[in-house]
Design a protein around this motif. Structure first.
Motif, mmCIF file in Angstrom:
data_model
loop_
_atom_site.group_PDB
_atom_site.id
_atom_site.type_symbol
_atom_site.label_atom_id
_atom_site.label_comp_id
_atom_site.label_asym_id
_atom_site.label_seq_id
_atom_site.Cartn_x
_atom_site.Cartn_y
_atom_site.Cartn_z
ATOM 1 N N VAL A 161 0.894 -0.959 -0.251
ATOM 2 C CA VAL A 161 0.081 0.181 0.028
ATOM 3 C C VAL A 161 0.876 1.307 0.036
ATOM 4 O O VAL A 161 0.171 2.352 -0.773
ATOM 5 C CB VAL A 161 -1.223 -0.050 1.089
ATOM 6 C CG1 VAL A 161 -1.466 1.105 1.536
ATOM 7 C CG2 VAL A 161 -2.059 -1.357 1.338
ATOM 8 N N ASP A 162 2.108 1.157 1.250
ATOM 9 C CA ASP A 162 2.969 2.223 0.645
ATOM 10 C C ASP A 162 4.081 2.451 -0.282
ATOM 11 O O ASP A 162 4.725 3.580 0.248
ATOM 12 C CB ASP A 162 3.102 2.735 1.892
ATOM 13 C CG ASP A 162 4.515 1.524 2.600
ATOM 14 O OD1 ASP A 162 4.313 0.433 1.847
ATOM 15 O OD2 ASP A 162 5.127 1.170 3.249
ATOM 16 N N GLN A 163 3.571 1.767 -0.839
ATOM 17 C CA GLN A 163 4.395 1.756 -2.637
ATOM 18 C C GLN A 163 4.069 1.570 -4.159
ATOM 19 O O GLN A 163 3.146 1.793 -4.100
ATOM 20 C CB GLN A 163 5.818 0.299 -2.627
ATOM 21 C CG GLN A 163 7.137 0.588 -3.721
ATOM 22 C CD GLN A 163 7.947 -0.352 -3.396
ATOM 23 O OE1 GLN A 163 7.178 -1.607 -2.936
ATOM 24 N NE2 GLN A 163 8.589 -0.799 -4.422
ATOM 25 N N GLN A 164 4.519 2.814 -4.788
ATOM 26 C CA GLN A 164 4.229 3.141 -6.396
ATOM 27 C C GLN A 164 4.352 2.318 -7.101
ATOM 28 O O GLN A 164 5.812 0.987 -6.938
ATOM 29 C CB GLN A 164 4.629 4.474 -5.932
ATOM 30 C CG GLN A 164 4.436 5.661 -5.949
ATOM 31 C CD GLN A 164 2.781 6.426 -5.734
ATOM 32 O OE1 GLN A 164 1.732 5.703 -6.924
ATOM 33 N NE2 GLN A 164 1.743 5.913 -4.766
ATOM 34 N N PRO A 165 3.010 1.252 -7.613
ATOM 35 C CA PRO A 165 4.021 0.687 -8.517
ATOM 36 C C PRO A 165 4.644 0.392 -9.384
ATOM 37 O O PRO A 165 5.497 -0.328 -9.542
ATOM 38 C CB PRO A 165 1.950 0.429 -9.544
ATOM 39 C CG PRO A 165 1.056 0.792 -8.156
ATOM 40 C CD PRO A 165 1.760 1.228 -7.512
ATOM 41 N N GLU A 166 4.452 1.499 -10.307
ATOM 42 C CA GLU A 166 5.483 1.803 -11.147
ATOM 43 C C GLU A 166 6.685 1.514 -10.542
ATOM 44 O O GLU A 166 8.382 1.226 -11.135
ATOM 45 C CB GLU A 166 5.568 3.690 -11.886
ATOM 46 C CG GLU A 166 6.258 2.968 -12.980
ATOM 47 C CD GLU A 166 5.910 4.227 -13.800
ATOM 48 O OE1 GLU A 166 6.128 5.302 -14.764
ATOM 49 O OE2 GLU A 166 4.509 4.914 -13.915
ATOM 50 N N ALA A 167 6.925 2.481 -9.484
ATOM 51 C CA ALA A 167 8.582 2.062 -8.829
ATOM 52 C C ALA A 167 8.484 0.662 -8.515
ATOM 53 O O ALA A 167 10.035 0.873 -9.055
ATOM 54 C CB ALA A 167 8.376 2.743 -7.230
ATOM 55 N N LEU A 168 8.330 0.062 -8.067
ATOM 56 C CA LEU A 168 8.708 -1.446 -8.719
ATOM 57 C C LEU A 168 8.955 -2.248 -9.278
ATOM 58 O O LEU A 168 9.543 -2.583 -9.251
ATOM 59 C CB LEU A 168 7.430 -1.930 -7.482
ATOM 60 C CG LEU A 168 7.466 -3.770 -7.039
ATOM 61 C CD1 LEU A 168 8.859 -3.942 -6.441
ATOM 62 C CD2 LEU A 168 6.254 -4.129 -6.174
#
Length: 420
Positions: A61-68
């Protein structure tokens, strides 16, 4: 004189061995179609926010999908650099992920009893959790992106995006739509399904990954089924009839090109991936380019079949399935062994996408039939009740009371049926 004759004989023998050896080891050039397909895969360049977002759809929840997605892509590309397509198995980095939605609320809509159970318990269904809501919003966001292109370098170890979360994202979306419909907001629910269908169809056009393309077909199928089920229950206005599915939406050209490119790279690099006696054996009994040319047929045929109209597809499917044939005799003994290894019938993938037109027609019929007992004679005046594969046949009821078309191939579950 005899010494000269003997020397001449030796020279002739050596030349004969050289000529014979050269002829034995000679490979054939890559065919024009193989070269064209490979060039098209290699020429596909540019950014893709959709790919990166999809690759990280399961981010916490606390991470942006594109960054991952960026991190995963960089990790794979670093691993891939300097390796051949046949070298090793790729292991993605272990990371924390969003919980996968589970439970009775996430049954498959086409499974007998699923919709009825959801409908009967609509008021008691658990509220969408915070994590599920995050997935819902990510699913919507992904569908809204319009630049999908697979960014990973092609290899046998190429990672597949987290498609489970797309599948589950639609299920959360469907529960959201069901809440709207049973809460008296049927027009909003129908608008949501219409929007989803338009975006799924756009993603179908852009998909260059075979697994993603087939999943999108399943999601389109389920969207059409939800539209009919909710309307027949009196929960939404009458759905509009979607436009027929286009050749671009059905086309398997780009997915098949990527699938074939991986196999072709494997064959091309195979001799350099072994040593010793195995290397010598491949040098003597393996012709990479000859094998690559022979392996193209099932991929090319699946791409062609996917772009035909359903009636032409049904006729073409009566022809024998194209398969790689033995080439080169003993000179390519190893290649022929590889070609003989049975793979999936690529035509089935085209068939599943062709079935979407059957499902679309069934939607048109189902929302036009009045409530109550089914009367087969009504179908004679409905153009959409005619089987897209066999235009002289009409839809018929199956043992579950669903309206169905038969077809020239095995369908996915409920792939050519619609509940009434």
């Amino acid at each position: 004189m005899s010494r000269r004759a003997g020397l001449l004989g030796v020279v002739i023998l050596v030349l004969a061995l050289l000529v014979g050896g050269s002829a034995w080891l000679r490979d054939e050039p890559l065919s024009a179609q193989v070269q064209d397909w490979q060039q098209q895969v290699q020429a596909a360049t540019g950014e893709s926010h959709a790919y990166l977002y999809l690759s990280g759809l399961d981010a916490p929840v606390d991470q942006q999908p594109e960054a991952l997605g960026v991190m995963r892509l960089q990790h794979y590309q670093s691993w891939h650099a300097g390796r051949g397509v046949t070298e090793g198995e790729y292991t993605a980095p272990a990371v924390a992920t969003l919980a996968v939605p589970e439970g009775r609320s996430f049954c498959q809509i086409e499974t007998p009893g699923c919709f009825e159970t959801l409908l009967a318990q609509a008021s008691q269904l658990p509220a969408i959790t915070a994590e599920q809501n995050v997935l819902l919003e990510r699913y919507r966001h992904f569908l809204g992106l319009d630049d999908y292109r697979t960014l990973t370098s092609v290899s046998l170890a190429e990672p597949v995006p987290r498609l489970t979360y797309v599948y589950k994202g639609q299920q959360v979306y469907d529960l959201f739509v069901l809440h709207l419909a049973t809460d008296g907001q049927g027009d909003v629910a129908l608008a949501g399904l219409r929007w989803e269908l338009s975006r799924l169809r756009q993603q179908l056009v852009q998909a260059d990954n075979l697994v993603l393309k087939m999943l999108l077909g399943v999601l389109v199928n389920r969207n059409l089924e939800w539209q009919v089920r909710l309307y027949r229950q009196g929960l939404t206005p009458r759905p509009e009839i979607p436009a027929p599915f286009s050749a671009a939406e059905r086309s398997l050209l780009r997915p098949m090109q990527r699938e074939f490119f991986g196999i072709a790279q494997k064959y091309a690099q195979l001799p350099d991936s072994v040593s010793g006696r195995e290397y010598l054996g491949l040098k003597l009994f393996f012709r990479p380019q000859m094998t690559i040319n022979a392996s193209l047929a099932p991929y090319a045929r699946a791409a062609e079949l996917s772009q035909l109209e359903p009636q032409a597809f049904a006729a073409a499917l009566q022809e024998p399935a194209p398969g790689p044939t033995s080439v080169g005799g003993m000179r390519n003994r190893a290649g022929n062994i590889l070609l003989a290894i049975a793979g999936p019938d690529m035509r089935l993938y085209a068939g599943r996408l062709q079935d979407l037109e059957a499902k679309r027609r069934l939607l048109a019929v189902a929302v036009s039939l009045p409530a109550g007992a089914f009367a087969a004679e009504r179908l004679t005046d409905m153009p959409d009740a005619r089987n897209p594969y066999y235009p002289t046949r009409l839809a018929e009821l199956d043992e579950r009371g669903q309206l169905c078309f038969d077809g020239p191939h095995e369908s996915g579950f409920n792939g050519r049926c619609m509940p009434l």
